[in-house]
Scaffold this motif. Structure first.
Motif, PDB file in Angstrom:
ATOM      1  N   GLU A 155      75.506  46.524  23.493  1.00 26.67           N
ATOM      2  CA  GLU A 155      75.415  45.514  24.660  1.00 26.67           C
ATOM      3  C   GLU A 155      76.628  45.257  25.220  1.00 26.67           C
ATOM      4  O   GLU A 155      76.547  44.981  26.408  1.00 26.67           O
ATOM      5  N   ALA A 156      77.724  45.149  24.522  1.00 26.25           N
ATOM      6  CA  ALA A 156      79.100  45.271  25.063  1.00 26.25           C
ATOM      7  C   ALA A 156      79.159  46.179  26.012  1.00 26.25           C
ATOM      8  O   ALA A 156      79.860  46.126  27.136  1.00 26.25           O
ATOM      9  N   GLU A 157      78.908  47.463  25.756  1.00 31.86           N
ATOM     10  CA  GLU A 157      79.329  48.809  26.640  1.00 31.86           C
ATOM     11  C   GLU A 157      78.351  48.614  27.792  1.00 31.86           C
ATOM     12  O   GLU A 157      78.643  49.069  29.024  1.00 31.86           O
ATOM     13  N   HIS A 158      77.194  48.044  27.563  1.00 35.84           N
ATOM     14  CA  HIS A 158      76.157  48.066  28.573  1.00 35.84           C
ATOM     15  C   HIS A 158      76.345  47.285  29.807  1.00 35.84           C
ATOM     16  O   HIS A 158      76.193  47.826  30.873  1.00 35.84           O
ATOM     17  N   TRP A 159      77.160  46.250  29.638  1.00 31.79           N
ATOM     18  CA  TRP A 159      77.526  45.298  30.945  1.00 31.79           C
ATOM     19  C   TRP A 159      79.146  45.293  30.926  1.00 31.79           C
ATOM     20  O   TRP A 159      79.128  44.219  31.333  1.00 31.79           O
ATOM     21  N   GLN A 160      79.648  46.195  30.502  1.00 24.27           N
ATOM     22  CA  GLN A 160      81.113  45.751  30.530  1.00 24.27           C
ATOM     23  C   GLN A 160      81.571  45.909  32.077  1.00 24.27           C
ATOM     24  O   GLN A 160      81.473  47.107  32.657  1.00 24.27           O
ATOM     25  N   THR A 161      82.188  45.119  32.695  1.00 23.74           N
ATOM     26  CA  THR A 161      82.666  45.151  34.074  1.00 23.74           C
ATOM     27  C   THR A 161      84.137  44.534  33.983  1.00 23.74           C
ATOM     28  O   THR A 161      84.643  43.981  32.991  1.00 23.74           O
ATOM     29  N   PRO A 162      84.978  45.265  35.017  1.00 23.80           N
ATOM     30  CA  PRO A 162      86.159  44.478  34.967  1.00 23.80           C
ATOM     31  C   PRO A 162      86.244  42.854  35.035  1.00 23.80           C
ATOM     32  O   PRO A 162      85.613  42.424  35.740  1.00 23.80           O
ATOM     33  N   ALA A 163      87.426  42.496  34.336  1.00 26.67           N
ATOM     34  CA  ALA A 163      87.535  41.067  34.371  1.00 26.67           C
ATOM     35  C   ALA A 163      87.921  40.411  35.480  1.00 26.67           C
ATOM     36  O   ALA A 163      87.655  39.266  35.828  1.00 26.67           O
ATOM     37  N   SER A 164      88.607  41.423  36.485  1.00 19.99           N
ATOM     38  CA  SER A 164      89.304  40.780  37.709  1.00 19.99           C
ATOM     39  C   SER A 164      88.187  40.574  38.717  1.00 19.99           C
ATOM     40  O   SER A 164      88.358  40.092  39.876  1.00 19.99           O
ATOM     41  N   TRP A 165      86.697  40.997  38.300  1.00 16.84           N
ATOM     42  CA  TRP A 165      85.806  40.702  39.454  1.00 16.84           C
ATOM     43  C   TRP A 165      85.551  39.315  39.730  1.00 16.84           C
ATOM     44  O   TRP A 165      85.156  38.626  38.790  1.00 16.84           O
ATOM     45  N   SER A 166      85.130  39.096  41.050  1.00 13.76           N
ATOM     46  CA  SER A 166      84.551  37.629  41.203  1.00 13.76           C
ATOM     47  C   SER A 166      83.295  37.660  40.878  1.00 13.76           C
ATOM     48  O   SER A 166      82.446  38.655  40.752  1.00 13.76           O
ATOM     49  N   ALA A 167      82.556  36.395  40.754  1.00 15.18           N
ATOM     50  CA  ALA A 167      81.294  36.145  40.354  1.00 15.18           C
ATOM     51  C   ALA A 167      80.317  36.644  41.735  1.00 15.18           C
ATOM     52  O   ALA A 167      79.249  37.372  41.350  1.00 15.18           O
ATOM     53  N   GLN A 168      80.837  36.852  42.712  1.00 15.49           N
ATOM     54  CA  GLN A 168      80.257  37.421  43.969  1.00 15.49           C
ATOM     55  C   GLN A 168      80.070  39.115  43.817  1.00 15.49           C
ATOM     56  O   GLN A 168      78.837  39.582  43.947  1.00 15.49           O
ATOM     57  N   THR A 169      81.127  39.553  43.281  1.00 13.80           N
ATOM     58  CA  THR A 169      81.316  40.960  43.138  1.00 13.80           C
ATOM     59  C   THR A 169      80.241  41.496  41.934  1.00 13.80           C
ATOM     60  O   THR A 169      79.700  42.487  42.078  1.00 13.80           O
ATOM     61  N   LEU A 170      80.343  40.669  40.867  1.00 10.35           N
ATOM     62  CA  LEU A 170      79.485  41.012  39.790  1.00 10.35           C
ATOM     63  C   LEU A 170      77.920  40.742  40.452  1.00 10.35           C
ATOM     64  O   LEU A 170      77.068  41.585  39.613  1.00 10.35           O
ATOM     65  N   ALA A 171      77.436  39.727  41.104  1.00  8.70           N
ATOM     66  CA  ALA A 171      76.373  39.683  41.523  1.00  8.70           C
ATOM     67  C   ALA A 171      75.884  40.771  42.219  1.00  8.70           C
ATOM     68  O   ALA A 171      74.644  41.298  42.361  1.00  8.70           O
ATOM     69  N   ARG A 172      76.784  41.258  43.055  1.00  6.07           N
ATOM     70  CA  ARG A 172      76.544  42.378  44.050  1.00  6.07           C
ATOM     71  C   ARG A 172      76.252  43.743  43.014  1.00  6.07           C
ATOM     72  O   ARG A 172      75.355  44.390  43.176  1.00  6.07           O
ATOM     73  N   TYR A 173      77.013  43.915  42.087  1.00  4.97           N
ATOM     74  CA  TYR A 173      76.807  44.870  41.401  1.00  4.97           C
ATOM     75  C   TYR A 173      75.534  45.059  40.376  1.00  4.97           C
ATOM     76  O   TYR A 173      75.036  45.842  40.339  1.00  4.97           O
ATOM     77  N   GLN A 174      75.266  43.699  39.935  1.00 10.63           N
ATOM     78  CA  GLN A 174      73.924  43.605  39.239  1.00 10.63           C
ATOM     79  C   GLN A 174      72.923  43.814  40.372  1.00 10.63           C
ATOM     80  O   GLN A 174      71.864  44.422  39.712  1.00 10.63           O
ATOM     81  N   HIS A 175      72.787  43.504  41.478  1.00 15.79           N
ATOM     82  CA  HIS A 175      71.769  43.606  42.340  1.00 15.79           C
ATOM     83  C   HIS A 175      71.532  45.044  42.599  1.00 15.79           C
ATOM     84  O   HIS A 175      70.590  45.460  42.682  1.00 15.79           O
ATOM     85  N   LEU A 176      72.750  45.691  42.908  1.00 19.35           N
ATOM     86  CA  LEU A 176      72.763  47.053  42.895  1.00 19.35           C
ATOM     87  C   LEU A 176      72.132  47.907  41.911  1.00 19.35           C
ATOM     88  O   LEU A 176      71.138  48.821  42.164  1.00 19.35           O
ATOM     89  N   LEU A 177      72.293  47.447  40.880  1.00 19.80           N
ATOM     90  CA  LEU A 177      71.824  48.142  39.636  1.00 19.80           C
ATOM     91  C   LEU A 177      70.238  47.900  39.421  1.00 19.80           C
ATOM     92  O   LEU A 177      69.545  48.866  38.936  1.00 19.80           O
ATOM     93  N   GLY A 178      69.903  46.786  39.904  1.00 20.25           N
ATOM     94  CA  GLY A 178      68.337  46.442  39.881  1.00 20.25           C
ATOM     95  C   GLY A 178      67.602  47.278  40.969  1.00 20.25           C
ATOM     96  O   GLY A 178      66.348  47.211  40.841  1.00 20.25           O
ATOM     97  N   THR A 179      68.329  47.712  41.862  1.00 20.56           N
ATOM     98  CA  THR A 179      67.432  48.542  42.997  1.00 20.56           C
ATOM     99  C   THR A 179      67.616  50.121  42.711  1.00 20.56           C
ATOM    100  O   THR A 179      66.966  50.861  43.593  1.00 20.56           O
ATOM    101  N   THR A 218      80.851  50.200  50.204  1.00 22.24           N
ATOM    102  CA  THR A 218      79.767  49.150  50.476  1.00 22.24           C
ATOM    103  C   THR A 218      78.374  49.599  49.873  1.00 22.24           C
ATOM    104  O   THR A 218      78.437  50.786  49.143  1.00 22.24           O
ATOM    105  N   ASP A 219      77.691  48.628  49.420  1.00 29.51           N
ATOM    106  CA  ASP A 219      76.459  49.140  48.927  1.00 29.51           C
ATOM    107  C   ASP A 219      75.547  50.498  49.546  1.00 29.51           C
ATOM    108  O   ASP A 219      75.176  51.131  48.801  1.00 29.51           O
ATOM    109  N   GLN A 220      75.689  50.415  50.851  1.00 31.39           N
ATOM    110  CA  GLN A 220      75.077  51.543  51.509  1.00 31.39           C
ATOM    111  C   GLN A 220      75.719  52.926  51.172  1.00 31.39           C
ATOM    112  O   GLN A 220      74.976  53.833  51.019  1.00 31.39           O
ATOM    113  N   GLN A 221      77.058  52.815  51.058  1.00 31.29           N
ATOM    114  CA  GLN A 221      77.827  54.044  50.900  1.00 31.29           C
ATOM    115  C   GLN A 221      77.438  54.509  49.258  1.00 31.29           C
ATOM    116  O   GLN A 221      77.133  55.689  49.054  1.00 31.29           O
ATOM    117  N   ILE A 222      77.479  53.716  48.533  1.00 31.89           N
ATOM    118  CA  ILE A 222      77.054  53.860  47.025  1.00 31.89           C
ATOM    119  C   ILE A 222      75.685  54.505  47.099  1.00 31.89           C
ATOM    120  O   ILE A 222      75.461  55.337  46.221  1.00 31.89           O
TER     121      ILE A 222
END
Length: 165
Positions: A24-48, A83-87
């Protein structure tokens, strides 16, 4: 003896499969320097995005090793400032439109978008044709001549007379 060997092999397969699955730790391991907005963007992108191994799970929900690798690639690309579109475009170029949960409406994906409706209409057409056929009189009974009709009526009346006795 065979049962014991079978059990031992199955146990080793289950243990090795569990050892290769990400924790579970490896599953959601994200950089600690990310803001809440970047984390939300990342999770939204993974969901799509669809897991290419599981096919019915998003990258966020999948525990497949390929999904973990794709999550790391997405983290890297977010870290590079893409950007999300580029990814998404990078993943589509590499894996095709199948990686998207909502593929674009273009000639290559028309079957995905229109296919279910075409199949539904064909099914309704088959049901309608069968219903019409069942209402029509059968051709065998429609072409009886007078002699055959009289004979069939006589046979029916004889059978009914026997039932009354």
């Amino acid at each position: 003896m065979r049962v014991v060997l079978l059990f031992a092999f199955l146990s080793m397969g289950i243990i090795s499969a569990q050892a290769s699955a990400p924790t579970e730790a490896e599953h959601w391991q994200t950089p600690a320097s990310w803001s809440a907005q970047t984390l939300a963007r990342y999770q939204h992108l993974l969901g799509t995005l669809r897991c290419l191994v599981c096919q019915d799970e998003s990258l966020a929900a999948s525990s497949a090793p390929l999904a973990a690798d794709l999550r790391r690639q997405i983290q890297h690309k977010i870290g590079q400032g893409q950007t999300d579109q580029q990814i998404r475009q990078y993943l589509v170029d590499r894996y095709g439109d199948f990686v998207l949960y909502k593929p674009p409406f273009k000639p290559l994906t028309w079957a995905l978008w229109v296919g279910p409706f075409v199949l539904l209409l064909l099914g309704l057409l088959v049901v309608w044709i069968q219903a019409r056929r069942s209402r029509r009189p059968h051709p065998e009974s429609a072409g009886l001549d007078a002699r055959s009709l009289a004979l069939s009526e006589q046979l029916l009346s004889d059978d009914q007379g026997e039932d009354r006795r």
